[in-house]
Design an enzyme around this catalytic site. Structure first.
Site, PDB file in Angstrom:
ATOM      1  N   ARG A  45     -33.811 -35.314  -2.164  1.00 46.17           N
ATOM      2  CA  ARG A  45     -32.998 -35.829  -3.277  1.00 46.17           C
ATOM      3  C   ARG A  45     -32.038 -36.914  -2.808  1.00 46.17           C
ATOM      4  O   ARG A  45     -31.691 -37.820  -3.550  1.00 46.17           O
ATOM      5  CB  ARG A  45     -32.191 -34.695  -3.909  1.00 46.17           C
ATOM      6  CG  ARG A  45     -33.012 -33.632  -4.595  1.00 46.17           C
ATOM      7  CD  ARG A  45     -32.104 -32.660  -5.354  1.00 46.17           C
ATOM      8  NE  ARG A  45     -32.829 -31.479  -5.756  1.00 46.17           N
ATOM      9  CZ  ARG A  45     -33.610 -31.415  -6.823  1.00 46.17           C
ATOM     10  NH1 ARG A  45     -33.753 -32.479  -7.607  1.00 46.17           N
ATOM     11  NH2 ARG A  45     -34.237 -30.292  -7.133  1.00 46.17           N
ATOM     12  N   LYS A 215     -35.125  -9.981   9.905  1.00 42.60           N
ATOM     13  CA  LYS A 215     -34.941 -10.304  11.326  1.00 42.60           C
ATOM     14  C   LYS A 215     -33.673 -11.106  11.540  1.00 42.60           C
ATOM     15  O   LYS A 215     -33.043 -11.030  12.607  1.00 42.60           O
ATOM     16  CB  LYS A 215     -36.161 -11.030  11.880  1.00 42.60           C
ATOM     17  CG  LYS A 215     -36.564 -12.308  11.136  1.00 42.60           C
ATOM     18  CD  LYS A 215     -35.968 -13.550  11.719  1.00 42.60           C
ATOM     19  CE  LYS A 215     -36.466 -14.796  10.999  1.00 42.60           C
ATOM     20  NZ  LYS A 215     -35.905 -16.048  11.526  1.00 42.60           N
TER      21      LYS A 215
END
Length: 354
Positions: A45, A215
């Site tokens: 963007r 994790k």
């Protein structure tokens, strides 16, 4: 379950068009990797960032020192990127290198564009990890909801033990593409597999996503332990028992236990809990050495595990799944429990069978 890559016939080996949406470190690293086998365009963007990349050939903001291949085209025009992925000789891929917070919006924009144009793609693959802080949804749940008007589109997640910088440096890496759609798995393998990159296939989307999300939380716990100077024995215990937490939570959501002993479970956990490039471990180290989460964030150090820990714990409680390490991390990050007290509370838990 883990699958072997499907054989690729010579007739399918055409130059696939790939659009990588997102020019952060991971999106850019994947764009570099994809450009070796595919006609690749990277979108962001931020027109200023794209302008810098085009003028210098470098993404100094996210991958300093990495020269981008001349074949990699960059744009800040969204429709230009979507058109690129849908005009090749075979169905193209959209790789979403956006953070979890931006996944819903980018999928809504893709859905609107493809529905209006009627163009087709091989599928959409995302790389973000975590559970949404507000809804508690996994990325696959967010994506499927946002793409509800195009239910035929294949979706999947690309994950595994990998640091973006090392991928960009063309160092060896093994990744997993998880999707219930065999054609999408094959398209991803054709795009990335080869040279220093190996791509393995799985149909267990939920398991791969859970491994990638939790994790990061365990890595924060390991960083806290290391910051406190508790030693490598403690770190090994946290990794091992953390893996048990990940498996319990994943199975409660319908994941396959075997997934957590592969690349996106044990492999990703070990890398993130021990690697010096791990932001989650770095956050834990800073907190273990006495800084608060606010102080760490003020320095610009962010981590997915800190953002999704509360959402994981809420969903685990709803499922009746015990996650003591995750709870301890939440206590330290958000409930003003000192790291040493959190460790003491973990050690004081009743003995159980492994």
């Amino acid at each position: 379950m883990q699958l072997k890559p499907d054989p690729v016939s010579p007739t399918t080996l055409q130059m696939r068009h790939v659009a990588v949406l997102g020019a952060g470190a991971w999106g850019n690293a994947l764009a570099i990797a994809a450009s070796a086998n595919s006609s690749t365009m990277m979108w962001a963007r931020n027109a200023g960032l794209i302008g810098e990349i085009q003028s210098t050939g470098l993404n100094a903001r996210y991958l300093p020192g990495i020269k981008l291949p001349e074949s990699l085209v960059c744009t800040s025009e969204f429709e230009h990127a979507i058109n690129h992925a849908t005009t090749g000789p075979c169905p193209g891929l959209l790789i979403l290198g956006v953070p979890l917070a931006g996944l819903r919006q980018i999928c809504l924009e893709i859905s609107k564009s493809l529905k209006q144009s009627g163009r087709k793609i091989a599928g959409i693959i995302w790389t973000c990890k975590g559970l949404d802080a507000e809804s508690g949804q996994l990325p696959s749940e967010i994506a499927r909801q946002a793409l509800s008007e195009l239910p035929e589109i294949a979706i999947g997640v690309l994950s595994g033990p990998s640091f973006a910088l090392e991928v960009a440096q063309n160092l060896p890496v093994a990744l997993t593409i998880a999707s219930t759609d065999a054609a999408l798995r094959e398209a991803c393998i054709q795009t990335f597999h080869g040279g220093t990159i190996r791509v393995y296939a799985s149909s267990d989307v939920i398991g791969v996503e859970i491994g990638g999300a939790l994790k990061n939380i365990i890595a924060i716990a390991c960083g806290i332990s290391d910051g406190l100077g508790l030693g490598t024995n403690a770190r090994a215990a946290l990794i091992t028992r953390g893996l048990a937490e990940i498996r319990r939570f994943g199975e409660a959501l319908g994941a396959q236990a075997s997934t957590f002993f592969g690349l996106t479970g044990l492999g990703d956990l070990v890398l993130t809990a021990t690697g010096d490039l791990s932001r989650n471990r770095q956050v834990g180290l800073a907190i273990g050495k006495g800084q608060s989460l606010d102080e760490v964030l003020a320095q610009g150090l962010t981590a997915e595990g800190a953002r999704c820990a509360k959402a994981v714990l809420i969903r685990a409680n709803q499922l009746g799944v015990d996650l003591p390490i995750t709870r301890a991390v939440c206590d330290v990050l958000y409930h003003h429990v000192t790291p040493r007290l959190a460790v003491s509370q973990l050690l004081a838990r009743d003995a159980t069978s492994e």
